[in-house]
Design a protein around this motif. Structure first.
Motif, PDB file in Angstrom:
ATOM      1  N   ASP A   1      31.370  -5.513  23.169  1.00  0.00           N
ATOM      2  CA  ASP A   1      30.190  -6.322  22.442  1.00  0.00           C
ATOM      3  C   ASP A   1      29.822  -7.559  22.843  1.00  0.00           C
ATOM      4  OD1 ASP A   1      28.614  -7.473  20.693  1.00  0.00           O
ATOM      5  OD2 ASP A   1      29.842  -6.953  18.834  1.00  0.00           O
ATOM      6  N   PRO A   2      28.407  -7.747  23.831  1.00  0.00           N
ATOM      7  CA  PRO A   2      28.097  -8.832  24.170  1.00  0.00           C
ATOM      8  C   PRO A   2      28.017  -9.988  23.112  1.00  0.00           C
ATOM      9  CG  PRO A   2      26.547  -7.171  24.393  1.00  0.00           C
ATOM     10  CD  PRO A   2      27.382  -6.523  23.767  1.00  0.00           C
ATOM     11  N   ALA A   3      28.057  -9.914  21.940  1.00  0.00           N
ATOM     12  CA  ALA A   3      28.028 -11.092  21.047  1.00  0.00           C
ATOM     13  C   ALA A   3      29.489 -11.585  20.585  1.00  0.00           C
ATOM     14  CB  ALA A   3      27.475 -10.617  19.627  1.00  0.00           C
ATOM     15  N   VAL A   4      30.536 -10.969  21.083  1.00  0.00           N
ATOM     16  CA  VAL A   4      32.096 -11.296  20.687  1.00  0.00           C
ATOM     17  C   VAL A   4      32.276 -12.147  22.249  1.00  0.00           C
ATOM     18  CG1 VAL A   4      34.401 -10.746  20.351  1.00  0.00           C
ATOM     19  CG2 VAL A   4      32.366  -9.371  19.154  1.00  0.00           C
ATOM     20  N   ARG A   5      32.835 -13.344  21.967  1.00  0.00           N
ATOM     21  CA  ARG A   5      32.865 -14.105  23.276  1.00  0.00           C
ATOM     22  C   ARG A   5      34.496 -14.167  23.260  1.00  0.00           C
ATOM     23  NH1 ARG A   5      28.916 -13.613  25.980  1.00  0.00           N
ATOM     24  NH2 ARG A   5      28.556 -15.717  26.858  1.00  0.00           N
ATOM     25  N   GLN A   6      35.146 -13.009  23.414  1.00  0.00           N
ATOM     26  CA  GLN A   6      36.547 -12.918  23.839  1.00  0.00           C
ATOM     27  C   GLN A   6      36.794 -11.721  24.634  1.00  0.00           C
ATOM     28  OE1 GLN A   6      39.173 -12.409  20.335  1.00  0.00           O
ATOM     29  NE2 GLN A   6      37.749 -11.110  19.359  1.00  0.00           N
ATOM     30  N   VAL A   7      37.780 -11.683  25.352  1.00  0.00           N
ATOM     31  CA  VAL A   7      38.128 -10.583  26.159  1.00  0.00           C
ATOM     32  C   VAL A   7      38.469  -9.372  25.293  1.00  0.00           C
ATOM     33  CG1 VAL A   7      39.721  -9.810  28.027  1.00  0.00           C
ATOM     34  CG2 VAL A   7      39.050 -12.198  27.911  1.00  0.00           C
ATOM     35  N   GLN A   8      37.614  -8.397  25.855  1.00  0.00           N
ATOM     36  CA  GLN A   8      37.900  -6.952  25.108  1.00  0.00           C
ATOM     37  C   GLN A   8      38.225  -5.842  26.116  1.00  0.00           C
ATOM     38  OE1 GLN A   8      33.791  -6.375  22.950  1.00  0.00           O
ATOM     39  NE2 GLN A   8      33.638  -8.454  23.651  1.00  0.00           N
TER      40      GLN A   8
END
Length: 174
Positions: A46-53
């Motif tokens: 998810d580009p809106a989530v600013r954490q490593v996925q």
């Protein structure tokens, strides 16, 4: 790009990758392994989530860079940030990029573990963990670095192992 459809390997691994199942896959070099995991990886982030996925480990800096280049092209189409981690240069630039918020990390085991231990890299939002060329990592003695990385949370994530040579794996799912 010349891509007209999935390779047989990509078609075989697609159901497990898209369904979030664990997967061990073996196929020869050039069969499309990087795109097989790269496309689902990018679409699951998810580009809106600013954490490593998503985290991809590769045994060498050259392979990490190669995987990073392929995945970066896909990631850019969705506005995702990718960071490649490997030894031989300063940790500072990598640290700065990680702390700014990146969704995808591709790295070598030793450098990735360094960032985890220093707190530069955290994995609470990790959805997909890929060991690319898992056999080479074990053959080259990276198990002591890979095992602690596997222990970082969350434990509920999709884990995928790919290899060119492991005879016991072949697109099996668990």
């Amino acid at each position: 790009t010349g891509i007209t459809g999935p390779t047989p390997y990509q078609a075989q691994t697609r159901p497990a990758l898209w369904d979030g199942k664990a997967l061990t896959g073996q196929a020869r070099t050039g069969s499309g392994k990087t795109l097989a995991f790269g496309l689902p990886l990018v679409l699951k982030c998810d580009p809106a989530v600013r954490q490593v996925q998503a985290l991809v480990l590769a045994p060498t800096r050259e392979l990490a860079n190669q995987v990073g280049e392929v995945v970066a092209r896909l990631a850019a189409t969705r506005g995702l940030k990718l960071t490649v981690l490997y030894g031989g240069h300063s940790l500072f630039g990598e640290r700065k990029t990680l702390l700014a918020g990146t969704q995808i990390v591709v790295g070598t085991p030793g450098r990735t573990l360094d960032h985890l231990r220093q707190g530069n890299l955290t994995l609470p939002g990790l959805r997909l963990f890929v060991l690319d060329e898992a056999d080479q990592m074990l053959d080259r003695g990276f198990a002591p670095d890979v095992e602690p990385i596997l222990a970082f949370p969350p434990s509920k994530r999709q884990t995928v192992l790919f290899s060119s040579t492991i005879p016991w794996c072949g697109a099996s799912t668990a």
